[in-house]
Design an enzyme around this catalytic site. Structure first.
Site, PDB file in Angstrom:
ATOM      1  N   GLY A   3       0.784  -1.216   0.000  1.00 36.86           N
ATOM      2  CA  GLY A   3       0.000   0.000   0.000  1.00 36.86           C
ATOM      3  C   GLY A   3       0.821   1.273   0.000  1.00 36.86           C
TER       4      GLY A   3
ATOM      5  N   GLY B 237       2.798   2.291  -2.361  1.00 36.98           N
ATOM      6  CA  GLY B 237       2.907   2.886  -3.689  1.00 36.98           C
ATOM      7  C   GLY B 237       4.189   2.574  -4.424  1.00 36.98           C
TER       8      GLY B 237
ATOM      9  CB  ALA C 180      14.223  -0.438   7.101  1.00 33.39           C
TER      10      ALA C 180
ATOM     11  NE  ARG D 109      15.386  -3.030   2.534  1.00 31.49           N
ATOM     12  CZ  ARG D 109      15.211  -3.806   1.460  1.00 31.49           C
ATOM     13  NH1 ARG D 109      13.987  -4.132   1.056  1.00 31.49           N
ATOM     14  NH2 ARG D 109      16.247  -4.251   0.775  1.00 31.49           N
ATOM     15  CD  GLN D 110       9.567  -2.003  -0.398  1.00 32.60           C
ATOM     16  OE1 GLN D 110      10.622  -2.566  -0.645  1.00 32.60           O
ATOM     17  NE2 GLN D 110       8.402  -2.572  -0.611  1.00 32.60           N
ATOM     18  CB  THR D 111      11.800   4.969  -2.762  1.00 31.18           C
ATOM     19  OG1 THR D 111      10.374   4.941  -2.796  1.00 31.18           O
ATOM     20  CG2 THR D 111      12.299   5.903  -3.850  1.00 31.18           C
TER      21      THR D 111
ATOM     22  N   GLY E   5      13.910   8.511   1.218  1.00 33.24           N
ATOM     23  CA  GLY E   5      12.690   7.848   1.663  1.00 33.24           C
ATOM     24  C   GLY E   5      11.944   8.722   2.652  1.00 33.24           C
TER      25      GLY E   5
ATOM     26  N   GLY F 200       8.727   7.031   4.385  1.00 30.77           N
ATOM     27  CA  GLY F 200       7.661   6.235   5.001  1.00 30.77           C
ATOM     28  C   GLY F 200       7.543   6.376   6.507  1.00 30.77           C
ATOM     29  CD  GLU F 201       9.990   2.491   9.121  1.00 30.86           C
ATOM     30  OE1 GLU F 201       9.661   1.410   9.619  1.00 30.86           O
ATOM     31  OE2 GLU F 201      11.146   2.728   8.725  1.00 30.86           O
TER      32      GLU F 201
END
Length: 336
Positions: free
Chosen positions: A48, A50, A88, A90-92, A285, A287-288
């Site tokens: 989710g 993206g 973490a 880390r995706q992008t 990044g 996210g967090e």
């Protein structure tokens, strides 16, 4: 004290990107296919956040095609390169960079064949939106035609990529080390209104400025920041998860208060694109990290409004009223 009191608070944060105190890694395969399309295969996990949209954008830019012409393949780790977990932030950073490297590998094969066909330097070949050309010449064709030409010459434009983030543990004596390769920074300001009669706190507005590196999808980044702030608001004022000797005593959501659309204030976001110098994309990044400064900013705003320092979350109406009573008692003791 008047019933309604307003205050503003600020908090800053930093956050390390990718796995902590170890080597993080990810891999991907990319093929430029018939029809001017492309396939990307990596073991990425979409929960989710993206990431599939981001990878399609990365591949499209690197290959010179449209995002709609990029297919993200099966992420079954039995049939795709390792990408590791979704976490973490880390995706992008990890998968986006390895996909970019794989795309550049595939493009290098395509460009080499075109350069030989056109008798030009491969460095002059550019591509965008499904068209490919050699700068300074009239040589131009569609990416579809270029891939067909490449295959007729016996070459499949396929590439692979691997990206590594190097981290080390901290020295147990002096604390030295480099647990992360990339860091992001952020600052948030909260404005609140406190009802000193009931102890209720209303967040009136949030302002967030975050360094995210290169923003691959700015709207998606803003959405991540807004989502993090909503989570932080719940953590700050509502969500009271109770444990007793390691076991939860919060048995369900029936009395577990979560933010609703009526609780969310206007969120104003600004992105700072300080590119990461150690990665091909320059992205980091968000996210967090977006969650980190929210609760501290709200607590500081409460202190600015009523002079009560809340040191345990959430700041419930009961804790606000208790703090006001203790403040009042302290003043009386000083007066006497």
């Amino acid at each position: 004290m008047k019933r309604w009191a307003r205050g503003r608070g600020m908090a800053a944060s930093w956050y390390g990107i990718a796995r902590t105190a170890t080597i993080d890694r990810a891999g991907a395969w990319v093929e430029m296919d018939d029809g001017g399309t492309a396939k990307v295969v990596t073991g990425v996990t979409e929960i989710g956040e993206g990431i599939l949209t981001v990878l399609a954008q990365v591949a499209a830019e690197e290959l010179g095609i449209r995002p709609a012409d990029v297919t993200i393949g099966d992420n079954d780790t039995a049939r795709s390169p390792e990408a590791a977990h979704a976490g973490a932030t880390r995706q992008t950073y990890m998968i986006g960079n390895c996909v970019a490297i794989a795309c550049r590998d595939a493009r290098a094969k395509l460009d080499a064949e075109l350069a030989d066909h056109w008798q030009v330097d491969a460095a002059t070949i550019k591509a965008f939106d499904g068209e490919i050309w050699a700068e300074g010449t009239n040589n131009r064709m569609t990416v579809d035609e270029a891939v067909a030409l490449c295959k007729k010459r016996g070459v499949v434009p396929v590439g692979s990529g691997s990206f590594t983030a190097h981290g080390t543990g901290l020295d147990p004596v002096d604390g030295s080390g480099a647990p992360w390769q990339a860091y992001v920074f952020g600052c948030q300001v909260a404005e609140v209104e406190v009802d000193t009669l009931t102890g209720e706190v209303q967040v009136l507005g949030m302002w967030a400025v975050h360094d995210v590196g290169r923003a691959i999808n700015p709207r998606g980044v803003e959405g991540q920041i807004e989502g993090g702030i909503v989570q932080g608001l719940g953590q700050a004022l509502m969500e009271d998860y109770q444990l007793d000797k390691g076991h939860t005593t919060t048995h369900g959501f029936s009395k577990y208060i979560l933010p609703t659309s009526l609780d969310i204030p206007q969120i104003n976001t600004m992105l700072v694109e300080d590119r990461d110098p150690r990665s091909p994309l320059g992205a980091k990044g968000i996210g967090e990290p977006a969650l980190v400064p929210t609760a501290p900013a709200i607590m500081n705003a409460i202190y600015d409004a009523i002079g009560v320092r809340i040191t345990a979350l959430p700041a419930t109406p009961e804790s606000i009223l208790q703090g006001l009573e203790e403040k009042k008692s302290a003043k009386l003791e000083m007066a006497s």
